[in-house]
Design a protein around this motif. Structure first.
Motif, PDB file in Angstrom:
ATOM      1  N   MET A 157      20.793  44.618  49.227  1.00  0.00           N
ATOM      2  CA  MET A 157      20.731  44.061  48.409  1.00  0.00           C
ATOM      3  C   MET A 157      20.786  45.505  47.411  1.00  0.00           C
ATOM      4  O   MET A 157      21.416  45.792  46.600  1.00  0.00           O
ATOM      5  CB  MET A 157      20.054  42.623  47.008  1.00  0.00           C
ATOM      6  N   GLY A 158      19.739  45.593  47.644  1.00  0.00           N
ATOM      7  CA  GLY A 158      19.344  47.151  47.487  1.00  0.00           C
ATOM      8  C   GLY A 158      20.246  48.057  47.480  1.00  0.00           C
ATOM      9  O   GLY A 158      20.854  49.311  46.692  1.00  0.00           O
ATOM     10  N   TYR A 159      20.940  47.910  49.263  1.00  0.00           N
ATOM     11  CA  TYR A 159      22.185  48.854  48.973  1.00  0.00           C
ATOM     12  C   TYR A 159      23.291  48.846  48.195  1.00  0.00           C
ATOM     13  O   TYR A 159      24.144  49.940  47.884  1.00  0.00           O
ATOM     14  CB  TYR A 159      23.335  49.002  50.271  1.00  0.00           C
ATOM     15  N   VAL A 160      23.127  47.226  48.377  1.00  0.00           N
ATOM     16  CA  VAL A 160      24.708  47.307  46.421  1.00  0.00           C
ATOM     17  C   VAL A 160      24.234  47.883  45.166  1.00  0.00           C
ATOM     18  O   VAL A 160      25.202  48.528  44.486  1.00  0.00           O
ATOM     19  CB  VAL A 160      24.378  45.757  46.099  1.00  0.00           C
ATOM     20  N   VAL A 161      22.408  47.895  44.646  1.00  0.00           N
ATOM     21  CA  VAL A 161      21.825  49.090  44.029  1.00  0.00           C
ATOM     22  C   VAL A 161      22.404  50.010  43.390  1.00  0.00           C
ATOM     23  O   VAL A 161      22.821  50.568  42.486  1.00  0.00           O
ATOM     24  CB  VAL A 161      20.740  48.315  43.369  1.00  0.00           C
ATOM     25  N   TRP A 162      22.074  50.587  44.641  1.00  0.00           N
ATOM     26  CA  TRP A 162      22.494  51.883  44.730  1.00  0.00           C
ATOM     27  C   TRP A 162      24.179  52.460  44.843  1.00  0.00           C
ATOM     28  O   TRP A 162      24.606  53.685  44.418  1.00  0.00           O
ATOM     29  CB  TRP A 162      22.199  52.838  46.120  1.00  0.00           C
ATOM     30  N   VAL A 175      26.411  50.749  43.633  1.00  0.00           N
ATOM     31  CA  VAL A 175      26.796  51.087  42.143  1.00  0.00           C
ATOM     32  C   VAL A 175      26.310  51.718  41.335  1.00  0.00           C
ATOM     33  O   VAL A 175      27.096  52.870  40.122  1.00  0.00           O
ATOM     34  CB  VAL A 175      25.898  49.336  41.579  1.00  0.00           C
ATOM     35  N   LEU A 176      24.818  52.510  41.408  1.00  0.00           N
ATOM     36  CA  LEU A 176      24.605  53.666  40.299  1.00  0.00           C
ATOM     37  C   LEU A 176      25.001  54.740  40.847  1.00  0.00           C
ATOM     38  O   LEU A 176      25.730  55.703  40.131  1.00  0.00           O
ATOM     39  CB  LEU A 176      22.692  54.103  41.230  1.00  0.00           C
ATOM     40  N   THR A 233      11.672  56.386  46.703  1.00  0.00           N
ATOM     41  CA  THR A 233      12.402  56.769  47.797  1.00  0.00           C
ATOM     42  C   THR A 233      12.047  56.832  49.686  1.00  0.00           C
ATOM     43  O   THR A 233      12.099  56.186  50.597  1.00  0.00           O
ATOM     44  CB  THR A 233      13.147  58.157  47.778  1.00  0.00           C
TER      45      THR A 233
END
Length: 72
Positions: free
Chosen positions: A1-6, A8-9, A59
């Motif tokens: 899920m974290g990779y998806v957020v990054w 998208v950003l 990070t």
């Protein structure tokens, strides 16, 4: 899920820059123009510095044990 957020950003940042570069005469600011406007003021420079420190901490430092964890 974290990779998806990054993803998208970063996708939103690239889309903003792309739209700004395609519409140069419309007054839609690029990222460098926006950062330049913020950095004109000392409070803006301090805010960007604080954001940079926060981003680096979350990070690299805060999750460091996850990067070195044994996968087994």
């Amino acid at each position: 899920m974290g990779y998806v957020v990054w993803a998208v950003l970063f996708g939103a940042l690239f889309a903003w820059e792309g739209l700004a570069l395609m519409r140069i005469g419309d007054g839609f600011p690029t990222l460098s123009e926006t950062l330049g406007a913020v950095m004109r003021h000392p409070a803006g420079r301090w805010a960007l510095f604080a954001l940079w420190l926060w981003f680096g901490w979350h990070t690299f430092v805060r999750g460091w044990h996850f990067l070195l964890r044994d996968p087994s």
